[in-house]
Scaffold this active site. Structure first.
Site, short mmCIF file in Angstrom:
data_model
loop_
_atom_site.label_atom_id
_atom_site.label_comp_id
_atom_site.label_asym_id
_atom_site.label_seq_id
_atom_site.Cartn_x
_atom_site.Cartn_y
_atom_site.Cartn_z
N LYS A 161 1.60 3.07 4.13
CA LYS A 161 1.71 1.64 4.38
C LYS A 161 1.90 1.34 5.86
O LYS A 161 1.26 0.44 6.41
CB LYS A 161 2.88 1.06 3.56
CG LYS A 161 2.69 1.20 2.05
CD LYS A 161 3.78 0.50 1.27
CE LYS A 161 5.13 1.18 1.44
NZ LYS A 161 5.16 2.55 0.87
N THR A 162 2.77 2.10 6.53
CA THR A 162 2.97 1.90 7.97
C THR A 162 1.70 2.23 8.74
O THR A 162 1.33 1.52 9.69
CB THR A 162 4.13 2.77 8.47
OG1 THR A 162 5.32 2.45 7.75
CG2 THR A 162 4.38 2.55 9.96
N ASP A 194 8.74 -3.85 7.25
CA ASP A 194 8.93 -2.82 6.23
C ASP A 194 10.09 -3.19 5.31
O ASP A 194 11.01 -3.89 5.74
CB ASP A 194 9.20 -1.48 6.93
CG ASP A 194 8.97 -0.29 6.01
OD1 ASP A 194 8.43 -0.48 4.90
OD2 ASP A 194 9.34 0.84 6.40
N THR A 226 8.40 -1.02 -1.51
CA THR A 226 8.32 -0.03 -2.59
C THR A 226 8.70 -0.66 -3.92
O THR A 226 8.61 0.00 -4.95
CB THR A 226 9.28 1.15 -2.30
OG1 THR A 226 10.62 0.63 -2.13
CG2 THR A 226 8.87 1.88 -1.03
N ARG A 257 2.73 12.30 3.10
CA ARG A 257 3.88 12.67 3.94
C ARG A 257 4.43 14.03 3.52
O ARG A 257 4.78 14.86 4.36
CB ARG A 257 4.97 11.60 3.83
CG ARG A 257 6.26 11.95 4.57
CD ARG A 257 7.26 10.82 4.51
NE ARG A 257 6.79 9.68 5.28
CZ ARG A 257 7.17 8.42 5.06
NH1 ARG A 257 8.01 8.16 4.06
NH2 ARG A 257 6.72 7.45 5.81
#
Length: 360
Positions: free
Chosen positions: A81-82, A126, A175, A234
């Site tokens: 997302k980032t 965020d 999230t 990640r």
């Protein structure tokens, strides 16, 4: 604290960050991710549907010479997302401002950020679901009318001064999309949900990251890492770095399937991506409680962890993998859990929902 936000447990968050297969990013992850992030949509691996839709949104905005619609990205941590927010800014040729919901606890905090934005700038927010309610309500007007009302003074003498804002693009990431109030969700022009990655997509992520990190890896080695990465880029990048260290010290520096498997065995990450905590929960559920049902608090005591740690850190992946089920009577292991640990299930495990209150 936002009333929509569930209690945030610091110990659970710390446990998640400490795990090799945890999806939370620590300082090392953030530094490495900055170097590995793709800079444009064409380089972004996976999320084909979101990427295609977002590409249309951005190209149309550029052709009109306008700022892009506000974008909401939802999904589990570690899915990109980032990265996508930075790509949006790069594709629009605009600067990006990064902040988070927990950092905005007062309407004045948000007003200070919004009033300093440049025209066309991208504001990445965020954990938007953890923003305070007063700031949330201010954001409604800012997103829709590009205006905020700044309150000066207190009590009956307070005055609202309208402040015009330059057009900007808000990219919100969450999230927990279900915790966002409908008025906020409705103000986003584009909403994209990030899915977990397939093993083939993670292989591409591992190969790309290995090239950027100057790591020698073959196809089988990348597949082994991808298969243990829990569908999350990640985690795949984190495992790649640990396997790289092992290959450098214990092998000739080349990551093969055998090297990757041996390295991840050392770090206690098994072939399905389960780590020590995951296996401890399953082992206690199967060996001590016969596969359940068993209460969450009892299960947590059996593994020596806090209730919140088991519920928020271990259980989501076990449920997603079909190894554990949450029922009104407690946690129940599935036949796949018995098979994964190499144990023989009792006769009634095939349909735990039909077990009697006092056993079969």
């Amino acid at each position: 604290m936002n009333p929509y936000d569930p209690p945030y447990d610091d110990e659970s968050a710390a446990t998640a960050a400490d795990r090799l297969v945890g999806s939370a990013a620590d300082g090392e992850d953030q530094a490495v991710e900055a170097a590995l992030r793709p800079r444009e949509l064409a380089e972004f691996v996976g999320q084909e549907r979101v990427r295609e839709q977002l590409d249309l949104v951005l190209k149309a905005a550029r052709q009109r010479g306008a700022t892009a619609d506000h974008v909401l990205l939802s999904g589990a941590p570690g899915l990109g997302k980032t990265t996508l927010s930075m790509i949006i800014a790069a594709e629009m040729g605009a600067p990006i401002r990064i902040t988070s919901g927990p950092a905005i606890q007062h309407a004045g905090d948000l007003a200070a950020i919004l009033s300093s934005l440049q025209e066309g700038e991208v504001l990445f927010l965020d954990e938007i679901h953890r923003m305070s309610r007063p700031a949330e309500e201010m954001l409604y007007m800012a997103m829709e009318d590009f205006r905020v009302d700044v309150i000066v003074g207190k009590g009956p003498g307070a005055t609202a001064i309208p402040l015009e804002l330059p057009p900007f693009t808000l990219v919100g990431a969450t999230t927990r999309a279900g915790l966002l109030p409908p008025p906020l969700r409705d103000r986003f022009g584009f909403t994209g949900h990030m899915e977990f990655y397939a093993p083939a997509e993670l292989e591409r992520v591992v190969h790309r990251s290995a090239g950027l990190l100057d790591v020698d890896i073959d196809t089988d080695g990348a597949a082994e890492i991808a298969g243990r990465s829990r569908g999350t880029p990640r985690i795949a990048n984190r495992l790649l770095r640990r396997v790289r260290d092992y290959a450098q010290v214990k092998a000739d520096g080349v990551i093969t399937r055998e090297v990757a498997a041996s390295a991840l065995d050392v770090y206690e990450v098994d072939r399905r991506g389960l780590d020590r905590l995951d296996r401890a929960v399953l082992d206690a559920l199967l060996r001590l409680f016969g596969g359940g049902p068993v209460g969450l608090s009892t299960l947590a005591v059996a593994v020596g962890e806090e209730r919140e740690t088991v519920e928020e850190v271990a259980e989501p992946f076990l449920v997603r993998e079909g190894l554990l089920a949450r029922t009104p009577r407690g946690r129940v292991a599935t036949p796949a859990a018995w098979a994964h640990l190499g144990l023989v299930p009792p006769q009634n495990v095939g349909n735990p929902s039909q077990q009697g209150l006092f056993g079969p």
